[in-house]
Design a protein around this motif. Structure first.
Motif, short mmCIF file in Angstrom:
data_model
loop_
_atom_site.label_atom_id
_atom_site.label_comp_id
_atom_site.label_asym_id
_atom_site.label_seq_id
_atom_site.Cartn_x
_atom_site.Cartn_y
_atom_site.Cartn_z
N ALA A 229 0.84 -1.20 0.00
CA ALA A 229 0.00 0.00 0.00
C ALA A 229 0.87 1.25 0.00
O ALA A 229 0.58 2.23 -0.68
CB ALA A 229 -0.93 -0.01 1.21
N ILE A 230 1.98 1.19 0.77
CA ILE A 230 2.87 2.36 0.84
C ILE A 230 3.51 2.60 -0.53
O ILE A 230 3.47 3.73 -1.06
CB ILE A 230 3.97 2.14 1.91
CG1 ILE A 230 3.32 2.10 3.30
CG2 ILE A 230 5.01 3.25 1.85
CD1 ILE A 230 4.25 1.68 4.41
N SER A 233 0.99 3.97 -2.94
CA SER A 233 0.62 5.37 -2.72
C SER A 233 1.76 6.31 -3.13
O SER A 233 1.53 7.36 -3.72
CB SER A 233 0.24 5.59 -1.25
OG SER A 233 1.38 5.46 -0.43
N LYS A 234 3.01 5.87 -2.82
CA LYS A 234 4.14 6.73 -3.20
C LYS A 234 4.25 6.85 -4.71
O LYS A 234 4.57 7.92 -5.24
CB LYS A 234 5.46 6.16 -2.63
CG LYS A 234 5.53 6.14 -1.12
CD LYS A 234 5.42 7.53 -0.53
CE LYS A 234 5.28 7.45 0.99
NZ LYS A 234 4.83 8.70 1.59
N GLU A 236 1.81 6.69 -6.79
CA GLU A 236 0.74 7.58 -7.27
C GLU A 236 1.09 9.04 -7.00
O GLU A 236 0.72 9.91 -7.79
CB GLU A 236 -0.59 7.20 -6.61
CG GLU A 236 -1.26 6.05 -7.33
CD GLU A 236 -2.63 5.74 -6.77
OE1 GLU A 236 -2.68 4.98 -5.80
OE2 GLU A 236 -3.62 6.29 -7.28
N MET A 237 1.79 9.26 -5.88
CA MET A 237 2.23 10.63 -5.61
C MET A 237 3.27 11.06 -6.64
O MET A 237 3.23 12.18 -7.15
CB MET A 237 2.83 10.75 -4.19
CG MET A 237 1.86 10.55 -3.06
SD MET A 237 0.36 11.53 -3.23
CE MET A 237 1.02 13.18 -3.09
N PRO B 11 4.47 6.54 6.45
CA PRO B 11 4.60 6.87 5.03
C PRO B 11 3.26 6.81 4.29
O PRO B 11 2.98 7.64 3.43
CB PRO B 11 5.54 5.78 4.49
CG PRO B 11 6.21 5.21 5.66
CD PRO B 11 5.30 5.40 6.83
N LEU B 12 2.44 5.85 4.67
CA LEU B 12 1.14 5.71 4.02
C LEU B 12 0.23 6.87 4.40
O LEU B 12 -0.43 7.47 3.54
CB LEU B 12 0.50 4.37 4.40
CG LEU B 12 -0.80 4.04 3.69
CD1 LEU B 12 -0.59 3.98 2.19
CD2 LEU B 12 -1.36 2.71 4.20
N GLU B 14 1.10 9.77 5.32
CA GLU B 14 1.59 11.00 4.68
C GLU B 14 1.17 11.07 3.21
O GLU B 14 0.80 12.13 2.71
CB GLU B 14 3.11 11.09 4.80
CG GLU B 14 3.53 11.59 6.17
CD GLU B 14 5.03 11.43 6.42
OE1 GLU B 14 5.71 10.80 5.57
OE2 GLU B 14 5.49 11.92 7.46
N SER B 15 1.23 9.91 2.53
CA SER B 15 0.79 9.90 1.14
C SER B 15 -0.67 10.29 1.03
O SER B 15 -1.06 11.07 0.16
CB SER B 15 0.94 8.49 0.54
OG SER B 15 2.27 8.16 0.38
N ALA B 18 -1.02 13.94 1.70
CA ALA B 18 -0.49 14.74 0.59
C ALA B 18 -1.44 14.72 -0.60
O ALA B 18 -1.65 15.74 -1.27
CB ALA B 18 0.88 14.21 0.18
N TYR B 19 -2.06 13.56 -0.84
CA TYR B 19 -2.96 13.44 -1.98
C TYR B 19 -4.16 14.37 -1.81
O TYR B 19 -4.63 15.00 -2.75
CB TYR B 19 -3.44 11.99 -2.11
CG TYR B 19 -4.11 11.69 -3.42
CD1 TYR B 19 -3.36 11.48 -4.58
CD2 TYR B 19 -5.50 11.61 -3.52
CE1 TYR B 19 -3.96 11.20 -5.78
CE2 TYR B 19 -6.12 11.33 -4.72
CZ TYR B 19 -5.34 11.12 -5.86
OH TYR B 19 -5.94 10.85 -7.06
N LEU B 105 -4.70 5.55 -4.41
CA LEU B 105 -5.11 6.81 -3.79
C LEU B 105 -6.31 7.39 -4.53
O LEU B 105 -7.19 8.00 -3.93
CB LEU B 105 -3.95 7.81 -3.81
CG LEU B 105 -2.82 7.51 -2.82
CD1 LEU B 105 -1.68 8.51 -3.00
CD2 LEU B 105 -3.32 7.55 -1.38
#
Lengths: 424, 224
Positions: A229-230, A233-234, A236-237, B11-12, B14-15, B18-19, B105
């Motif tokens: 998941a991390i 998400s990263k 996608e960022m 980290p998750l 924060e993502s 941020a999104y 996301l």
């Protein structure tokens, strides 16, 4: 051959041999005894006659006496030097009017210092009847004795071996995935108790190992979800930033790999869940409608690859868990789509107890036996290598039968439902 | 609009923050049970993203606390344990949605949007973008007073892109969103391309601006 039959067979063979050997011997012995008795009687009779005629007056008509008894004949002879003879002979019986076997003694008696020939005979008819009756009685007794021995032995052995067969039965039914470790009731026999104890320990250990392994896979799969998941998400960022064409290309590759990883992980979780989830309640499912709906779901994907479906389904209703049924056929269908070249046809047809999904293709580059194994992949096609393992697992837990065949450049996957799951 | 992200994986979290930060949403983070419990008691949120396994307690208990305050925050459970039991329990206690990890996301964005639309603007389900009017409840789009003839997938696609507007949304995220529970069945989402093509064509022919941009190698973006 069963253990019980084996021990009884030995005993039976012995009994039959004894029966066959003993009966004639016994018959002979009885015969002997009775004949000896008859002969002895004849000699006694001779002695008796000698004593009696010694007492007679000298002028008695000895020959006239004999007419009183048809079994005694007295005739005058010239010589005194006469050897007794004893033999068996068929003679006429004036009483019954038939010819019968007689034991005959020819000897001599002395009357008034003159020798006479004495022929005494005894009918053997009664004796033979006696011998026969004795032999039959004895044989029946022997047969009963041996049969009784066999039955008692069989029953004893059955009772004795019962714990063994019970153990064997529970071992045969033992399934690592499902059952609890085996436990046994105490037996009176030490060896059986030892055996049961050893088996119980072994199965308990197996069970523990299996559970640990399952738990490990389950935990690992769950733990993988969060880092996945991390990363997702990263990425996608990262996608939201201004990427060059080259970077975007790299990102695309990464996303494809990531999607595959998460699909694989979900597949592993599903594989574990199939035995542990209590979703095995069955429902009546209209298989024809169910499959037609499912095929619709895959139509878009198939169209994309210009693959078409040829569907020929009979009306079938089965008792099955709908979720498992869905997973089962989804995996088979997506497997077929994945391994069919564009422009070809996937055919789905059903007959009484069977549904077959077939697609054209080349022979497997590996042993077809291994097709349902995990991570057995034939080509670089994008499957995770777990779909058919899931199919197999579902088949194993629900008792249906799944079969793979290849002929005429076509792969055939068939599902066979048991009769009792079907209702037409 | 305020969102509380209850998630122990920094980290998750924060993502996620941020999104949403580039949109109208204000995000707060709670990395453990205690801080989440405190924040729920003290503040009002429009939406709470709730992890179930937290240091110091179970997310489902937080959900019960929240319900006991009778606060009107929408709750989306975000859990690594994709277990049916947890899902049913969570929805029973009063969660509005359940999103298993790993997730896109973009999917989270669409769910949060949908939840807030439901909670905040009850009945008011129209979205206006330029000369385009979206009826979310009626699932229809009108451009220059003319109703667009869209398939269900095309409408869902448009709404998904608008929910993540000005963001690059990957083909996989769109594909999984459109196929819903069926997503796991597919090896690839090549069908997304034809949906996008059709949707763009229908929109521009009706007189709308070409909002949907193709981002090479990555996906698509509703730009406005």
């Amino acid at each position: 051959m069963r253990l019980l039959s084996r021990t009884l067979l030995n005993l039976s063979v012995y009994s039959v041999i004894i029966l066959i050997l003993v009966t004639p011997v016994f018959y002979r012995i009885i015969n002997r005894i009775i004949w000896d008795e008859v002969d002895e009687n004849l000699f006694l009779q001779k002695n008796e006659i000698q004593i009696r005629i010694n007492r007679l007056k000298p002028d008695t008509d000895l020959l006239g006496w004999q007419s009183l008894d048809s079994n005694i004949k007295i005739e005058p002879i010239s010589t005194t030097f006469f050897r007794d003879s004893l033999f068996t002979h068929q003679q006429y019986n004036s009483v019954t009017g038939e010819t019968e076997p007689y034991r005959v003694l020819i000897t001599s008696v002395i009357f008034q210092n003159k020798p006479y020939l004495l022929t005494a005979r005894v009918s053997l008819l009664e004796q033979e009847d006696l011998i026969k009756a004795l032999a039959v009685t004895q044989s029946i007794a022997l047969v009963l004795l041996l049969a009784g021995m066999l039955v008692i032995n069989w029953r004893n052995s059955s009772a004795l071996w019962k714990p063994f067969y019970k153990t064997l039965d529970s071992l045969q039914k033992f399934e690592l995935e499902k059952a609890k470790p085996l436990s046994f009731t105490q037996s009176k026999i030490k060896e059986f108790n030892d055996l049961n104890k050893a088996i119980a320990q072994l199965t308990a250990r197996d069970h523990q190992v299996y559970r640990n392994q399952k738990e490990f896979t389950e935990n690992a799969s769950h733990e993988i979800q969060t880092p996945l998941a991390i990363v997702q998400s990263k990425m996608e960022m990262l996608m939201q930033t201004n990427l060059t064409k080259e970077q975007a290309g790299l990102m695309e590759e990464m996303m494809i790999a990531l999607a595959r990883l998460s699909r694989l992980n979900k597949g592993l979780l599903l594989l574990i869940k199939i035995d542990s989830l209590p979703f095995l309640e069955r429902e009546k499912v209209n298989l024809k409608e169910f499959l037609e709906k499912l095929i619709l779901v895959y139509q878009a994907e198939a169209n994309q690859k210009t693959i078409s479906f040829q569907v020929s389904l009979q009306h079938q209703e089965i008792f099955f868990n709908p979720l498992l049924l869905d997973i089962l056929f989804s995996n088979l269908l997506s497997n077929a789509i994945r391994h069919t070249s564009p422009g070809n046809i996937i055919s789905i047809f059903s007959s009484l107890q069977q549904i077959t999904i077939s697609n054209p293709g080349e022979a497997l580059p590996f042993d077809p036996e291994k097709i349902f194994n995990r991570f057995q992949k034939g080509s670089s096609k994008s499957g995770a290598g777990i779909g058919l393992a899931i199919v197999k697992r579902i088949a194993e837990t629900t008792g249906i039968f799944v079969q793979y065949e290849f002929y005429n450049h076509t792969h055939f996957f068939s599902i066979f439902f048991e009769k009792n799951r079907l209702s037409h | 609009m305020k969102i509380l992200i209850v998630e122990d994986e920094k980290p998750l979290a924060e993502s996620m923050a941020a999104y949403f930060s580039e949109t109208d949403y204000l995000c707060e983070l709670a990395p453990d049970y205690e801080s989440a419990s405190e924040k729920i008691a003290l503040h009002e949120y429009d939406c709470i993203l709730l992890d179930i396994t937290l240091p110091g307690g179970n997310g489902l208990k937080l959900l019960q606390e929240l319900k006991s305050y009778r606060k009107n925050a929408g709750v989306i459970i975000v859990s690594a344990k994709n277990s049916i039991d947890d899902k049913i329990k969570g929805l029973d206690i009063g969660a509005d949605d359940y999103l298993p990890k790993p997730f896109h996301l973009a999917e989270l964005g669409a769910r949060v949007n949908a939840l807030i639309r439901r909670k905040k603007f009850e009945g008011e389900t129209f979205l206006y973008i330029g000369n385009m009017q979206l009826d979310v409840a009626g699932k229809s789009v009108t451009i220059l007073n003319k109703k667009l003839d869209l398939t269900k997938s095309e409408f869902d696609l448009l709404l998904f892109l608008i929910s993540n507007k000005n963001k690059v949304v990957s083909k996989n995220a769109i594909g999984e969103h459109l196929s819903g529970d069926e997503a796991d069945r597919f090896d690839n989402f090549d069908f997304v391309y034809s949906h996008i093509k059709n949707l763009k064509k229908k929109m521009t022919e009706a007189g709308s601006a070409d909002y949907i941009k193709t981002i090479y190698g990555l996906g698509y973006k509703f730009e406005r």
